[in-house]
Design a protein around this motif. Structure first.
Motif, PDB file in Angstrom:
ATOM      1  N   TRP A 149     -10.474   6.287  -9.740  1.00 45.66           N
ATOM      2  CA  TRP A 149     -10.003   5.037  -9.308  1.00 45.66           C
ATOM      3  C   TRP A 149     -10.907   4.290  -8.738  1.00 45.66           C
ATOM      4  O   TRP A 149     -11.518   4.389  -7.827  1.00 45.66           O
ATOM      5  CB  TRP A 149      -8.670   5.275  -8.354  1.00 45.66           C
ATOM      6  CG  TRP A 149      -8.169   3.743  -8.114  1.00 45.66           C
ATOM      7  CD1 TRP A 149      -7.254   3.085  -8.766  1.00 45.66           C
ATOM      8  CD2 TRP A 149      -8.612   2.826  -7.214  1.00 45.66           C
ATOM      9  NE1 TRP A 149      -6.861   1.885  -8.176  1.00 45.66           N
ATOM     10  CE2 TRP A 149      -7.605   1.625  -7.205  1.00 45.66           C
ATOM     11  CE3 TRP A 149      -9.592   2.825  -6.255  1.00 45.66           C
ATOM     12  CZ2 TRP A 149      -7.565   0.572  -6.491  1.00 45.66           C
ATOM     13  CZ3 TRP A 149      -9.597   1.610  -5.342  1.00 45.66           C
ATOM     14  CH2 TRP A 149      -8.740   0.652  -5.472  1.00 45.66           C
ATOM     15  N   LEU A 150     -11.189   2.803  -9.304  1.00 48.38           N
ATOM     16  CA  LEU A 150     -12.081   1.902  -8.953  1.00 48.38           C
ATOM     17  C   LEU A 150     -11.444   0.595  -8.821  1.00 48.38           C
ATOM     18  O   LEU A 150     -10.290   0.064  -9.466  1.00 48.38           O
ATOM     19  CB  LEU A 150     -13.270   1.932  -9.774  1.00 48.38           C
ATOM     20  CG  LEU A 150     -14.161   2.811 -10.049  1.00 48.38           C
ATOM     21  CD1 LEU A 150     -15.270   2.522 -11.094  1.00 48.38           C
ATOM     22  CD2 LEU A 150     -14.937   3.490  -8.859  1.00 48.38           C
TER      23      LEU A 150
ATOM     24  N   GLN B 205       0.728   5.778  -6.821  1.00 49.25           N
ATOM     25  CA  GLN B 205       0.188   5.400  -7.985  1.00 49.25           C
ATOM     26  C   GLN B 205      -1.267   6.259  -7.999  1.00 49.25           C
ATOM     27  O   GLN B 205      -1.705   6.425  -8.984  1.00 49.25           O
ATOM     28  CB  GLN B 205       0.258   3.891  -8.302  1.00 49.25           C
ATOM     29  CG  GLN B 205       1.566   3.457  -8.357  1.00 49.25           C
ATOM     30  CD  GLN B 205       1.693   1.753  -8.346  1.00 49.25           C
ATOM     31  OE1 GLN B 205       0.466   1.141  -8.527  1.00 49.25           O
ATOM     32  NE2 GLN B 205       3.023   1.184  -8.212  1.00 49.25           N
ATOM     33  N   ARG B 206      -1.982   6.096  -6.775  1.00 53.22           N
ATOM     34  CA  ARG B 206      -3.371   6.374  -6.733  1.00 53.22           C
ATOM     35  C   ARG B 206      -3.430   7.906  -7.131  1.00 53.22           C
ATOM     36  O   ARG B 206      -4.116   8.407  -7.598  1.00 53.22           O
ATOM     37  CB  ARG B 206      -3.718   6.146  -5.242  1.00 53.22           C
ATOM     38  CG  ARG B 206      -3.914   4.699  -5.150  1.00 53.22           C
ATOM     39  CD  ARG B 206      -5.225   4.019  -5.712  1.00 53.22           C
ATOM     40  NE  ARG B 206      -5.481   2.738  -5.029  1.00 53.22           N
ATOM     41  CZ  ARG B 206      -4.714   1.645  -5.460  1.00 53.22           C
ATOM     42  NH1 ARG B 206      -3.969   1.453  -6.296  1.00 53.22           N
ATOM     43  NH2 ARG B 206      -5.284   0.580  -4.663  1.00 53.22           N
ATOM     44  N   GLU B 207      -2.422   8.719  -6.437  1.00 51.81           N
ATOM     45  CA  GLU B 207      -2.270  10.156  -6.613  1.00 51.81           C
ATOM     46  C   GLU B 207      -2.041  10.566  -7.890  1.00 51.81           C
ATOM     47  O   GLU B 207      -2.418  11.672  -8.254  1.00 51.81           O
ATOM     48  CB  GLU B 207      -1.065  10.689  -5.567  1.00 51.81           C
ATOM     49  CG  GLU B 207      -1.470  10.583  -4.061  1.00 51.81           C
ATOM     50  CD  GLU B 207      -0.459  10.882  -3.643  1.00 51.81           C
ATOM     51  OE1 GLU B 207       0.782  11.122  -3.895  1.00 51.81           O
ATOM     52  OE2 GLU B 207      -0.188  10.763  -2.047  1.00 51.81           O
ATOM     53  N   THR B 208      -1.287   9.639  -8.941  1.00 54.97           N
ATOM     54  CA  THR B 208      -1.017  10.214 -10.279  1.00 54.97           C
ATOM     55  C   THR B 208      -1.936   9.331 -11.095  1.00 54.97           C
ATOM     56  O   THR B 208      -1.568   9.643 -12.463  1.00 54.97           O
ATOM     57  CB  THR B 208       0.302   9.934 -10.482  1.00 54.97           C
ATOM     58  OG1 THR B 208       0.538   8.424 -10.175  1.00 54.97           O
ATOM     59  CG2 THR B 208       1.352  10.672  -9.576  1.00 54.97           C
TER      60      THR B 208
ATOM     61  N   ILE C 201       0.866  -1.267  -0.156  1.00 58.81           N
ATOM     62  CA  ILE C 201       0.024  -0.167  -0.064  1.00 58.81           C
ATOM     63  C   ILE C 201       0.794   1.172   0.107  1.00 58.81           C
ATOM     64  O   ILE C 201       0.369   2.178  -0.739  1.00 58.81           O
ATOM     65  CB  ILE C 201      -1.120   0.052   1.052  1.00 58.81           C
ATOM     66  CG1 ILE C 201      -1.914  -1.171   0.996  1.00 58.81           C
ATOM     67  CG2 ILE C 201      -1.379   1.401   1.361  1.00 58.81           C
ATOM     68  CD1 ILE C 201      -2.942  -1.194   2.209  1.00 58.81           C
ATOM     69  N   LYS C 202       2.108   1.215   0.611  1.00 53.90           N
ATOM     70  CA  LYS C 202       2.848   2.512   0.866  1.00 53.90           C
ATOM     71  C   LYS C 202       3.370   2.766  -0.708  1.00 53.90           C
ATOM     72  O   LYS C 202       3.470   3.933  -0.956  1.00 53.90           O
ATOM     73  CB  LYS C 202       4.143   2.056   1.778  1.00 53.90           C
ATOM     74  CG  LYS C 202       3.967   1.748   3.298  1.00 53.90           C
ATOM     75  CD  LYS C 202       5.029   1.487   3.975  1.00 53.90           C
ATOM     76  CE  LYS C 202       4.357   1.027   5.256  1.00 53.90           C
ATOM     77  NZ  LYS C 202       5.781   0.624   6.232  1.00 53.90           N
TER      78      LYS C 202
ATOM     79  N   GLU D  54     -10.357   2.863   0.554  1.00 54.96           N
ATOM     80  CA  GLU D  54      -9.067   3.529   0.103  1.00 54.96           C
ATOM     81  C   GLU D  54      -8.784   4.780   0.878  1.00 54.96           C
ATOM     82  O   GLU D  54      -7.686   5.289   0.758  1.00 54.96           O
ATOM     83  CB  GLU D  54      -9.486   3.917  -1.350  1.00 54.96           C
ATOM     84  CG  GLU D  54      -9.261   2.790  -2.302  1.00 54.96           C
ATOM     85  CD  GLU D  54      -7.608   2.690  -2.520  1.00 54.96           C
ATOM     86  OE1 GLU D  54      -6.836   3.352  -2.722  1.00 54.96           O
ATOM     87  OE2 GLU D  54      -7.239   1.182  -2.181  1.00 54.96           O
ATOM     88  N   ARG D  55      -9.875   5.400   1.566  1.00 51.73           N
ATOM     89  CA  ARG D  55      -9.840   6.751   2.225  1.00 51.73           C
ATOM     90  C   ARG D  55      -9.193   6.304   3.673  1.00 51.73           C
ATOM     91  O   ARG D  55      -8.833   7.306   4.320  1.00 51.73           O
ATOM     92  CB  ARG D  55     -11.015   7.315   2.325  1.00 51.73           C
ATOM     93  CG  ARG D  55     -11.496   7.792   0.925  1.00 51.73           C
ATOM     94  CD  ARG D  55     -12.790   8.773   0.896  1.00 51.73           C
ATOM     95  NE  ARG D  55     -14.012   7.938   1.589  1.00 51.73           N
ATOM     96  CZ  ARG D  55     -14.856   7.609   0.653  1.00 51.73           C
ATOM     97  NH1 ARG D  55     -14.755   7.697  -0.655  1.00 51.73           N
ATOM     98  NH2 ARG D  55     -15.961   7.174   1.431  1.00 51.73           N
TER      99      ARG D  55
END
Length: 288
Positions: free
Chosen positions: A89-90, A81-84, A75-76, A112-113
């Motif tokens: 995102w699903l 990757q999520r930010e970019t 996750i780290k 995710e939050r």
């Protein structure tokens, strides 16, 4: 001649393979990615090969702990990757998953939050029924702190959990009606299915056309579907399968570019409140 280590590897697989489905469920719910979950579970197996298995009293607990810790490390790196990520995102869609828990797609998005530790505490205790003492050992926190993490997570995801159990036949009936209306251009029939505060999320990942932001509200969702209906009428859209997508009623289609697409519908009080469309081919590679 039998090579050294062959029997040892077979013994490790014999004890690991019955637990693989459980470990995949833990990893997928932590990561939201089928491919990443498979990698984590395979990594756990490699570690299991190198473990003194005779000294492990509870292999399921040991391996669940191993997988969770590997997921926390994963996750780290996934955060950046999520930010970019291009557009909404699903999580990867799971088609016709027959699970007893209620980790539906909206709850996966809510997870995710959470912080990684909140996510782990909530999933292990609230979803998989692991005692807090074991959860605390897994995430390297004391039991009191672990309880607080789970409680905070519970508060954050409360709205994402279904208030009422949707009868499966009703859900599939609405999904079939949604497919028919959206592809035929029957906007009156489509509008009758939607709640006033309906929202739509499309994940193309920058690989296929998709809305770059969530589409929120009845009028805007209807406007988008009027445009889509023109495209469906011109280029076609073929129903491949109707069933459940991440615990929600929905369907799989093959679109005009030859690629698969999944559509999952969140339904409350007989109306569609959420439309979740997966178009990213990387996230559909496992869908057959």
């Amino acid at each position: 001649m039998t090579r050294p280590g062959c029997h040892d590897g077979a013994d490790a697989a014999d004890s690991f393979d019955p637990l693989r489905p459980l470990l995949m469920r833990v990893a997928y719910r932590m990561l939201g990615s089928v491919a990443d979950a498979e990698d984590v579970v395979q990594d756990a197996f490699i570690r299991w090969l190198g473990t003194d298995r005779g000294a492990v009293r509870e292999p399921a607990a040991f391996l669940r702990r191993t997988v969770t810790r590997l997921c926390l490390d994963q996750i780290k790196s996934a955060r950046h990757q999520r930010e970019t990520y291009v557009g909404p995102w699903l999580p990867d869609p799971l088609v016709e998953e027959d699970e007893e828990d209620d980790v539906t797609l909206p709850l996966m998005i809510a997870l995710e939050r959470l912080s990684p530790l909140e996510r782990a505490a909530f999933l292990l205790h609230d979803v998989f029924g692991v005692e807090f003492d074991e959860v605390a050992t897994t995430i390297d926190r004391d039991p009191a702190a672990t309880r607080q993490l789970a409680a905070r997570a519970r508060t954050h995801v409360r709205d994402a959990r279904p208030r009422f159990k949707l009868e499966k036949k009703q859900g599939l009936r609405i999904a079939n009606a949604f497919y028919a209306a959206s592809r035929s251009g029957d906007m009156a029939a489509l509008g009758a299915l939607l709640a006033a505060d309906v929202g739509m999320w499309s994940d193309g990942g920058g690989k296929r056309p998709a809305a770059m932001e969530p589409v929120l509200g009845f009028e805007i969702v209807m406007k988008l579907h009027r445009s889509l209906a023109v495209l469906f009428g011109k280029y076609g859209s073929t129903l491949v399968h109707a069933g459940t997508i991440n615990g929600l009623p929905g369907f799989v289609t093959r679109e005009s570019d030859g690629e698969l697409q999944t559509t999952a519908l969140e339904i409350e009080d007989g109306k569609v409140v959420g439309i979740y469309v997966m178009r990213n081919p990387d996230k559909l590679a496992h869908v057959h």
